[in-house]
Design a protein around this motif. Structure first.
Motif, PDB file in Angstrom:
ATOM      1  N   ALA A  43       2.361   9.690   5.608  1.00 35.97           N
ATOM      2  CA  ALA A  43       0.743  10.017   5.226  1.00 35.97           C
ATOM      3  C   ALA A  43       0.344   8.818   4.524  1.00 35.97           C
ATOM      4  O   ALA A  43       1.105   8.083   3.524  1.00 35.97           O
ATOM      5  CB  ALA A  43       0.944  11.346   4.588  1.00 35.97           C
ATOM      6  N   PRO A  44      -0.704   8.061   4.733  1.00 33.54           N
ATOM      7  CA  PRO A  44      -1.466   7.114   4.159  1.00 33.54           C
ATOM      8  C   PRO A  44      -1.454   7.788   2.372  1.00 33.54           C
ATOM      9  O   PRO A  44      -2.080   8.445   2.125  1.00 33.54           O
ATOM     10  CB  PRO A  44      -2.564   6.777   4.488  1.00 33.54           C
ATOM     11  CG  PRO A  44      -3.000   7.960   5.212  1.00 33.54           C
ATOM     12  CD  PRO A  44      -1.816   8.608   5.465  1.00 33.54           C
ATOM     13  N   THR A  45      -0.847   6.918   1.624  1.00 34.02           N
ATOM     14  CA  THR A  45      -0.969   7.141   0.006  1.00 34.02           C
ATOM     15  C   THR A  45      -1.895   5.742  -0.700  1.00 34.02           C
ATOM     16  O   THR A  45      -1.308   4.739  -0.377  1.00 34.02           O
ATOM     17  CB  THR A  45       0.182   7.293  -0.526  1.00 34.02           C
ATOM     18  OG1 THR A  45       1.024   8.391   0.089  1.00 34.02           O
ATOM     19  CG2 THR A  45       0.088   7.636  -2.091  1.00 34.02           C
ATOM     20  N   LEU A  46      -2.751   6.024  -1.430  1.00 34.13           N
ATOM     21  CA  LEU A  46      -3.689   5.018  -1.978  1.00 34.13           C
ATOM     22  C   LEU A  46      -2.945   4.628  -3.309  1.00 34.13           C
ATOM     23  O   LEU A  46      -2.088   5.515  -4.104  1.00 34.13           O
ATOM     24  CB  LEU A  46      -4.888   5.541  -2.500  1.00 34.13           C
ATOM     25  CG  LEU A  46      -5.951   5.949  -1.398  1.00 34.13           C
ATOM     26  CD1 LEU A  46      -7.260   6.485  -1.709  1.00 34.13           C
ATOM     27  CD2 LEU A  46      -6.043   4.458  -0.539  1.00 34.13           C
ATOM     28  N   ILE A  47      -2.615   3.123  -3.477  1.00 29.21           N
ATOM     29  CA  ILE A  47      -1.798   2.757  -4.594  1.00 29.21           C
ATOM     30  C   ILE A  47      -2.582   1.387  -4.727  1.00 29.21           C
ATOM     31  O   ILE A  47      -3.162   0.517  -3.863  1.00 29.21           O
ATOM     32  CB  ILE A  47      -0.315   2.479  -4.229  1.00 29.21           C
ATOM     33  CG1 ILE A  47      -0.018   1.797  -5.543  1.00 29.21           C
ATOM     34  CG2 ILE A  47      -0.148   1.677  -3.243  1.00 29.21           C
ATOM     35  CD1 ILE A  47       1.579   1.705  -5.260  1.00 29.21           C
ATOM     36  N   PRO A  48      -2.862   0.738  -6.016  1.00 28.49           N
ATOM     37  CA  PRO A  48      -3.384  -0.565  -6.620  1.00 28.49           C
ATOM     38  C   PRO A  48      -2.463  -1.731  -5.703  1.00 28.49           C
ATOM     39  O   PRO A  48      -1.369  -1.597  -5.706  1.00 28.49           O
ATOM     40  CB  PRO A  48      -3.246  -0.596  -7.854  1.00 28.49           C
ATOM     41  CG  PRO A  48      -3.290   0.714  -8.240  1.00 28.49           C
ATOM     42  CD  PRO A  48      -2.588   1.720  -6.964  1.00 28.49           C
ATOM     43  N   GLU A  49      -3.248  -2.465  -5.025  1.00 31.98           N
ATOM     44  CA  GLU A  49      -2.996  -3.321  -4.128  1.00 31.98           C
ATOM     45  C   GLU A  49      -1.919  -4.522  -4.703  1.00 31.98           C
ATOM     46  O   GLU A  49      -0.686  -4.775  -4.422  1.00 31.98           O
ATOM     47  CB  GLU A  49      -3.793  -4.109  -3.268  1.00 31.98           C
ATOM     48  CG  GLU A  49      -3.102  -5.129  -2.285  1.00 31.98           C
ATOM     49  CD  GLU A  49      -2.347  -4.437  -1.206  1.00 31.98           C
ATOM     50  OE1 GLU A  49      -1.676  -4.997  -0.527  1.00 31.98           O
ATOM     51  OE2 GLU A  49      -2.324  -3.293  -1.014  1.00 31.98           O
ATOM     52  N   ASP A  50      -2.308  -4.836  -5.993  1.00 30.68           N
ATOM     53  CA  ASP A  50      -1.531  -5.781  -6.717  1.00 30.68           C
ATOM     54  C   ASP A  50      -0.090  -5.149  -7.464  1.00 30.68           C
ATOM     55  O   ASP A  50       0.685  -5.937  -7.425  1.00 30.68           O
ATOM     56  CB  ASP A  50      -2.200  -6.502  -7.900  1.00 30.68           C
ATOM     57  CG  ASP A  50      -2.801  -5.482  -8.910  1.00 30.68           C
ATOM     58  OD1 ASP A  50      -2.808  -4.156  -8.516  1.00 30.68           O
ATOM     59  OD2 ASP A  50      -3.166  -5.855 -10.159  1.00 30.68           O
ATOM     60  N   THR A  51      -0.409  -4.050  -7.800  1.00 31.53           N
ATOM     61  CA  THR A  51       0.889  -3.145  -8.017  1.00 31.53           C
ATOM     62  C   THR A  51       2.007  -2.942  -6.995  1.00 31.53           C
ATOM     63  O   THR A  51       2.974  -3.276  -7.160  1.00 31.53           O
ATOM     64  CB  THR A  51       0.488  -1.749  -8.775  1.00 31.53           C
ATOM     65  OG1 THR A  51      -0.437  -1.885  -9.780  1.00 31.53           O
ATOM     66  CG2 THR A  51       1.802  -1.153  -9.081  1.00 31.53           C
TER      67      THR A  51
END
Length: 249
Positions: A43-51
């Motif tokens: 399932a797609p999970t949102l996370i800050p890209e730089d982290t």
């Protein structure tokens, strides 16, 4: 057997007294609720890209704290200096080394995002990634944080030992300075005493300190000497001076 029976006063009754209540969900014996559907690991999970990129880079590089060889140095940091120039780590390390203080000439610097605490969603864009991958990264970062906390404690313990040694050294230095000051003061007092008593005056380097022989009477001279405990310690020197005064050339 077990078929419901209808009464005139209410809904169907089950034999055995376990009649379901209308509108209530069925319960499992023992009071436990049925488990929900299993979450999709993809399932797609949102996370800050730089982290995400930083965590991914840590996993790729397999960074682990090095075992110490004697005293701890910068090479035993949780992230050794050799990796500080990596594009994924350079800004964030600089940011936290300054205790999250941004200089005026660095006002355009992008503040690194974090896993959970995000102050401004607009400055920390999120991108979807598979839930299983995000969970694995989170577990890896958690283990790295645990190791870093342990290494920080080791560095602090070493620093406390060095501080104790430094305090001991400073105490010894102060004692040496005190002795040096006291010795110099005693030497100054000795020089003043010598000058005041004229102990090394050229006039008294030869002959007697009681005066010039020419001024002493040739005969019938009366020499008076103090009789005391203090003078008794120097009685031999006193006799010698009197003898020198009475001698004739």
């Amino acid at each position: 057997q077990g078929a419901p029976s209808r009464s005139a006063e209410g809904p169907p009754q089950h034999r055995g007294g376990l009649a379901p209540i209308v509108g209530e969900e069925p319960r499992i014996a023992g009071g436990a609720m049925p488990k929900g559907p299993k979450k999709d690991p993809n399932a797609p999970t949102l996370i800050p890209e730089d982290t995400y990129l930083r965590a991914k880079k840590l996993v790729e590089l397999k960074i682990t704290p090095k075992p110490p060889k004697g005293e701890f140095t910068s090479e035993e940091w949780s992230i050794p200096p050799a990796f500080h120039t990596q594009s994924e780590f350079k800004v964030v390390i600089h940011f936290w080394q300054q205790c999250a203080i941004v200089q005026y000439n660095e006002r355009d610097m992008k503040v690194p995002s974090r896993m959970k605490i995000i102050e401004d969603e607009m400055k920390s864009p999120k991108k979807p990634h598979p839930r299983k991958e995000v969970q694995d990264l989170f577990k890896y970062i958690k283990s790295q944080t645990k190791q870093a906390t342990k290494r920080t404690g080791q560095f602090l313990k070493q620093m406390e030992k060095k501080e104790a040694k430094e305090a001991k050294r400073e105490k010894l230095v102060q004692q040496i300075q005190d002795v040096d000051t006291q010795m110099n003061e005693e030497l100054r007092n000795s020089r003043k005493f010598i000058e005041r008593q004229q102990l090394f005056d050229e006039r008294f380097m030869e002959g007697t300190k009681l005066g010039e022989k020419e001024t002493a009477p040739r005969k019938n001279a009366l020499v008076i000497i103090e009789q005391s405990d203090k003078q008794a310690a120097w009685i031999d020197e006193t006799k010698d001076e009197v003898t020198k005064l009475g001698e004739k050339e």
